[in-house]
Design a protein around this motif. Sequence first.
Motif, short mmCIF file in Angstrom:
data_model
loop_
_atom_site.label_atom_id
_atom_site.label_comp_id
_atom_site.label_asym_id
_atom_site.label_seq_id
_atom_site.Cartn_x
_atom_site.Cartn_y
_atom_site.Cartn_z
N LYS A 90 0.83 -1.20 0.00
CA LYS A 90 0.00 0.00 0.00
C LYS A 90 0.87 1.26 0.00
O LYS A 90 0.57 2.24 -0.68
N THR A 91 1.97 1.22 0.78
CA THR A 91 2.87 2.37 0.83
C THR A 91 3.51 2.60 -0.53
O THR A 91 3.61 3.73 -1.00
N LEU A 142 1.15 4.21 -2.82
CA LEU A 142 0.89 5.60 -2.44
C LEU A 142 1.94 6.53 -3.04
O LEU A 142 1.63 7.64 -3.48
N LYS A 181 2.09 8.75 -10.62
CA LYS A 181 0.92 8.42 -11.44
C LYS A 181 1.29 8.48 -12.92
O LYS A 181 2.01 9.39 -13.35
#
Lengths: 234, 295
Positions: B284-285, B288, B292
């Motif tokens: 998840k990190t 994050l 993008k």
Amino acid sequence: MSEPLITFDDLAIGYDGRAVLSGISLAIARSSFTAILGANGSGKSTLLKTLLGLQPPVAGRIHFASPPVFGYVPQTVELDSLFPLTGFDVALMGTFGRVGPGRFPPHDERQLVHDCLRATAADGFAQKKFSRLSGGQKQRVLIARALATRPDVLVLDEPTAGVDAAATHALLEFISQIHAERKLTILLVTHDLPLVRKHAQQIIWLHQGQILHGTVAELFTPERMAEIFEMGVG
Amino acid sequence: METLRQILSPDFLLRNSVYTSVLIGFACPLVGVFLVLRRLIFMGVALPQISSTGVAVALSLPLWLGLDLSGHDSQSTHMLAFAGSIVFTLMAILVLAFLERRGRGLPEGRLGTAYVVAAALSILLLSKNRYAELGWLDLLKGEIITVSNFDLTLTAIALALVLVVLGLFHKELMLVSFDRTLAATLRKNVVFWDALTYLLIGFTVSMAVLSVGPLISFGFLLIPPLTAHLFARTMRQFTIFASVIGGVASFLGFWIAYQWDLPVGPTDVVLLGIIYALSFAVKKTTLLFRPKSPV
């Protein structure tokens, strides 16, 4: 009309011995482009499954001029996104019918898959995870997989479901192109009447338990359309 | 480090337990991968419990038949337990898979019922079995302490067999799991390959339950594949990562348990849970902070 590849002979289809549709007698010509139309629950999927040999006919039989190899393109929602597979892995499955148990696909089969991915313009994203691809990209990979089976008949089950308008247009143009180039017999299940009018030659229309079969010119006249939709209203 | 040196020593008293634990750790995730991908995780809970009920029934048979097994060696006990385990597991997996394929009713309800009834039945059977005191309860709880050379050899052969079959037929097993319709149109015998998948799962579960018990078997079937799934891009990576995580965790779990005098099986499962939680947080990190991609 050229020689029939597939002939339905007084066929009845359904589940558990109960017919959903019966009295289906028609022929599908070799190298033809046939669209199968019908509302949800009209029996399109049952007809497809019976044709592919996934379920037995309730009555009658299907006759093949020669046993065909089917290149099947499912709806993308039918494939579980949990599987960690690349586009190439998915397309490679098309060769598994020729590669026996306990063997890995040899170099020439892998090369064929690369060629099929290139032919469907899917080579650019073939190494990406299949589950991360867009609807249109997935369909191109699945068509490449179907071509990798070296099919006689390409069966597409609502390939434009969940695909945006631009991608739908490009996809159908592409299917028409490979139909013309490879002389494949195409069976396309769809709801999209404008697409059918533009690309298909023959239509099998399942409606209210009845089957209409004819060319686009025969069925897409105002009189026949009114007749078909009156069947629905009545 | 002294503990590690002891464990790795060829003269280590519990070396068979280490080897068995690591073998189970490597093998269970290999079939667990198919349980996860086929979304049969609840079957992964129910099967080990049903398998242990099979052990309890098999071990109760001599009592019901009025036979005295107290003088028999551990090999015949182990074989009897294995027979009960494999028969119950295969019967259960075939019935549950058949019902699941028909797609009717509530699959989770059936699996939940199978689990709870099997667990209760095991307790009932053992409460009336005087032979339970001879160590059979330990067997059912998965105390990996006394593993004979015979048990280790049997486990190794069985798991090697699973590995060979999975390696040889991975292509077919994956195809029928991913797209049954395609498999059928390619004229693959879908029923046969389905049955082989379930046979492999049942066989591995039976072996694992006999060695480490139902709770730990489920832990090794489920958690390593879930952890590996966070990072794997291909089926090959998925399978290898899951197996390595299971094998390494089982060794580390044994080391920790030996160091702090803890029960081995539960230590393994808690360790697997920690590895999964940390992997999930790392994933998840990473997502994050990943730049993008341009639209």
